[in-house]
Motif scaffolding. Structure first.
Motif, short mmCIF file in Angstrom:
data_model
loop_
_atom_site.label_atom_id
_atom_site.label_comp_id
_atom_site.label_asym_id
_atom_site.label_seq_id
_atom_site.Cartn_x
_atom_site.Cartn_y
_atom_site.Cartn_z
N LEU A 304 41.17 39.96 43.61
CA LEU A 304 40.54 41.15 44.20
C LEU A 304 39.04 40.92 44.40
CD1 LEU A 304 40.88 44.05 45.14
CD2 LEU A 304 40.52 44.79 42.76
N TYR A 305 38.38 40.27 43.46
CA TYR A 305 36.96 39.95 43.63
C TYR A 305 36.75 39.16 44.93
CZ TYR A 305 35.01 41.37 39.08
OH TYR A 305 34.55 42.09 38.01
N TRP A 306 37.53 38.10 45.11
CA TRP A 306 37.32 37.24 46.27
C TRP A 306 37.76 37.92 47.55
CZ3 TRP A 306 33.83 33.97 45.82
CH2 TRP A 306 33.65 33.22 44.66
N ALA A 307 38.80 38.74 47.49
CA ALA A 307 39.23 39.45 48.69
C ALA A 307 38.15 40.42 49.16
CB ALA A 307 40.53 40.19 48.43
N LEU A 308 37.56 41.16 48.22
CA LEU A 308 36.51 42.10 48.58
C LEU A 308 35.25 41.38 49.06
CD1 LEU A 308 36.90 44.74 45.71
CD2 LEU A 308 37.56 44.98 48.12
N PHE A 309 34.93 40.26 48.42
CA PHE A 309 33.78 39.47 48.89
C PHE A 309 34.02 39.00 50.33
CE2 PHE A 309 32.01 35.29 49.76
CZ PHE A 309 30.66 35.50 49.51
N GLY A 310 35.20 38.47 50.61
CA GLY A 310 35.50 37.98 51.95
C GLY A 310 35.47 39.09 52.98
N ALA A 311 36.03 40.25 52.62
CA ALA A 311 36.01 41.38 53.56
C ALA A 311 34.58 41.81 53.84
CB ALA A 311 36.82 42.54 52.98
N GLY A 312 33.75 41.86 52.81
CA GLY A 312 32.34 42.20 53.01
C GLY A 312 31.64 41.19 53.89
N GLY A 340 21.42 37.40 45.11
CA GLY A 340 21.03 37.22 43.72
C GLY A 340 21.07 38.52 42.94
N PHE A 341 20.53 39.60 43.51
CA PHE A 341 20.56 40.89 42.83
C PHE A 341 21.99 41.38 42.60
CE2 PHE A 341 16.10 41.50 44.43
CZ PHE A 341 15.52 41.63 43.17
N PHE A 346 26.47 41.52 36.48
CA PHE A 346 27.48 40.82 35.68
C PHE A 346 26.92 40.49 34.30
CE2 PHE A 346 29.24 40.14 39.87
CZ PHE A 346 30.60 40.11 39.68
N GLY A 347 25.67 40.09 34.25
CA GLY A 347 25.07 39.72 32.98
C GLY A 347 24.65 40.89 32.13
N LEU A 348 24.69 42.10 32.68
CA LEU A 348 24.30 43.29 31.93
C LEU A 348 25.49 43.98 31.29
CD1 LEU A 348 21.71 44.78 34.47
CD2 LEU A 348 21.28 43.30 32.49
N GLY A 349 26.65 43.36 31.36
CA GLY A 349 27.84 43.95 30.75
C GLY A 349 28.45 45.09 31.55
N PRO A 353 34.82 47.90 37.73
CA PRO A 353 34.59 48.61 39.00
C PRO A 353 33.18 48.43 39.54
CG PRO A 353 35.82 50.00 37.49
CD PRO A 353 35.38 48.81 36.70
N VAL A 354 32.19 48.41 38.64
CA VAL A 354 30.80 48.24 39.08
C VAL A 354 30.58 46.84 39.65
CG1 VAL A 354 28.40 48.15 38.32
CG2 VAL A 354 29.91 49.96 37.48
N THR A 355 31.08 45.82 38.95
CA THR A 355 30.87 44.45 39.44
C THR A 355 31.71 44.18 40.69
OG1 THR A 355 32.54 43.67 37.83
CG2 THR A 355 30.20 43.52 37.20
N LEU A 356 32.86 44.83 40.82
CA LEU A 356 33.62 44.71 42.07
C LEU A 356 32.81 45.26 43.24
CD1 LEU A 356 37.24 45.70 40.97
CD2 LEU A 356 36.56 43.52 42.00
N ALA A 357 32.16 46.40 43.03
CA ALA A 357 31.32 46.98 44.09
C ALA A 357 30.14 46.05 44.39
CB ALA A 357 30.82 48.36 43.67
N CYS A 358 29.55 45.46 43.36
CA CYS A 358 28.43 44.54 43.57
C CYS A 358 28.87 43.29 44.33
CB CYS A 358 27.82 44.14 42.23
SG CYS A 358 26.93 45.46 41.38
N PHE A 359 30.04 42.78 44.00
CA PHE A 359 30.53 41.57 44.66
C PHE A 359 30.85 41.86 46.13
CE2 PHE A 359 33.02 37.50 44.36
CZ PHE A 359 32.00 36.77 43.80
N THR A 360 31.39 43.05 46.39
CA THR A 360 31.64 43.45 47.78
C THR A 360 30.34 43.56 48.55
OG1 THR A 360 33.57 44.72 47.03
CG2 THR A 360 32.76 45.16 49.25
#
Length: 463
Positions: A304-312, A340-341, A346-349, A353-360
């Motif tokens: 799901l991470y990579w799918a959302l990244f690719g779609a974005g 980078g931002f 990811f490093g802030l714990g 759902p939050v990191t999925l949104a960031c990766f997208t």
């Protein structure tokens, strides 16, 4: 709905591309080969595991993946003397034919029981040896076919096709691998390259001749296939090469690097892209371990991470192509900083759902980067040297990801997956800051050549 009515629904920047007979014929074949490569990402690895001797699957897997990518850098360096003067269409067709034949041998050897691991690695290595030249030929051919103001949109379509293949290809391969052997999936990739080779041979310049590249030293003032009004742009680009003094007429494998040394702007883009890809490598290694060790989830979440990244990335690339003019360097550096931002949470714990949104969001920000980079190279490189310079670019960038990926393992052992993701993000933001500082310093120097602002990225794209 007629094709003309469908074209009118597209953003204005894309309409001329789908009215261009050559580009309209070439794009589906390029997209099919991208999809085939996306499927091969899974198929090559899966077949290596199937045919590996007991206890040797890891070694063969690493060798197969390296053989499918790294020989392209070697080919860019070794074959410069032979290939630099060939037209872009012939380079793309040659790479496509080699990949079609050698990848096509994989399912045949598998079906006859002859696919030894050594033969498998050799076929993969041979199929990729001209890949840097083929990739250079792809973007050089587009530059010849289209007017300068159409290149950004065309590059956006090509880069979005690659991004889409990253999402669709592995998923499709995973589905088909449950029905047929991965060897046949590699055969489908070979078939896609056979179709591409045929279509490239059918591409014609507006004058009715096959699309070719001007010979170095011919004084060509225009690029084959450009529309009215592009002559002065090509002439100024060729003049830039002459003024830069970097092109000495060498036919050696370092010819492209010689020209880049005389073009500080292009060399800066290449350096920025290399370090960008290098810093991405540790994040690519850390993400799967972050999913399993930190989030205690499985392959579904990783997919799901990579799918959302690719779609974005697809949406971001297409959106950039629809824009008319904007300052290239600020946007490019903003993309680097934005990615980078996107990794820092990811490093802030942060939760999944939050990191999925960031990766997208990171994919959306990253999407335009490849198209912008190629557009700048197309604008600032003399037409006769474009394939050589782009091949040198590809050769250099082929080393960035593997080096970063190799560094990811030791860093994870030291910092953990979360720490590596955050460190990658912070280092990438720092890269953007350094790039901005270097750019500001270079623009304050007295200009040594006239400034031209007629490219699709606008006047701010020129030093």
């Amino acid at each position: 709905m007629t094709p003309a009515q469908t074209t009118r629904l597209l953003p204005q920047a894309y309409r001329p591309l789908f009215a261009h007979a050559g580009f309209k014929r070439l794009l589906p074949a390029l997209a099919a080969s991208d999809l085939g490569d996306g499927m091969s990402v899974v198929a090559v690895a899966w077949l290596a595991i199937e045919i590996a001797p007991p206890g040797r699957s890891g070694l063969l897997l690493g060798a197969a993946l390296a053989a499918y990518a790294l020989p392209g850098a070697l080919g860019a360096l070794l074959f410069g003397r032979l290939l630099r003067r060939l037209p872009a269409a012939r380079l793309l067709a040659a790479d496509s034919r080699i990949r079609a034949v050698l990848l096509g041998c994989v399912p045949l050897a598998w079906a006859t029981g002859l696919l030894h691991p050594v033969l498998y690695v050799a076929l993969l290595a041979g199929s990729s040896v001209l890949h840097a030249w083929g990739n250079a030929g792809r973007y050089s051919l587009v530059a010849q076919m289209l007017a300068p103001q159409q290149r950004l949109a065309a590059n956006a379509l090509l880069s979005s096709s690659v991004s889409a293949s990253i999402v669709i290809g592995p998923a499709l391969a995973g589905f088909l691998a449950a029905v047929v052997s991965p060897a046949w999936l590699i055969g489908l990739d070979a078939l896609s390259f056979a179709v591409l080779a045929v279509q490239v041979g059918r591409v014609r310049a507006p004058g009715g001749e096959p699309a070719t590249e001007p010979k170095p030293g011919s004084g060509a003032g225009s690029e084959a296939g450009s529309e009215a009004g592009s002559t002065s742009e090509a002439a100024s680009a060729a003049g830039t090469g002459a003024q830069g003094g970097a092109v000495t007429g060498s036919d050696g494998p370092s010819a492209g690097l010689q020209l880049l040394r005389g073009q500080p702007e292009l060399l800066g883009v290449l350096a920025l892209t290399w370090f960008f890809n290098f810093l991405y490598g540790p994040a690519e290694v850390a993400l799967p371990l972050h999913v399993t060790d930190d989030l205690h989830a499985g392959a579904g979440l990783l997919g799901l991470y990579w799918a959302l990244f690719g779609a974005g990335a697809v949406l971001g690339g297409l959106a950039a192509g629809a824009l008319r003019r904007f300052p290239l360097w600020p946007v490019t550096l903003g993309i680097v900083a934005g990615w980078g931002f996107a990794l820092v949470p990811f490093g802030l714990g942060a939760s999944a759902p939050v990191t999925l949104a960031c990766f997208t969001l990171g994919g959306l920000i990253y999407g335009p980067f490849t198209a912008l980079s190629y557009t700048l190279f197309q604008e600032r490189t003399p037409a006769a040297w474009l394939t050589t310079v782009l091949a040198a670019r590809s050769a250099a960038l082929l080393t960035a990801g593997p080096v970063g990926t190799a560094l990811g393992g030791p860093l994870i052992a030291l910092m953990g997956p979360r720490g590596v993701l955050a460190a990658s993000g912070i280092a990438t933001v720092a890269l953007a800051v350094v790039g901005a500082a270097v750019r500001i310093r270079s623009t304050r120097r007295p200009a040594s050549r006239p400034v031209h602002g007629s490219g699709p990225c606008g006047g701010a794209a020129r030093p």
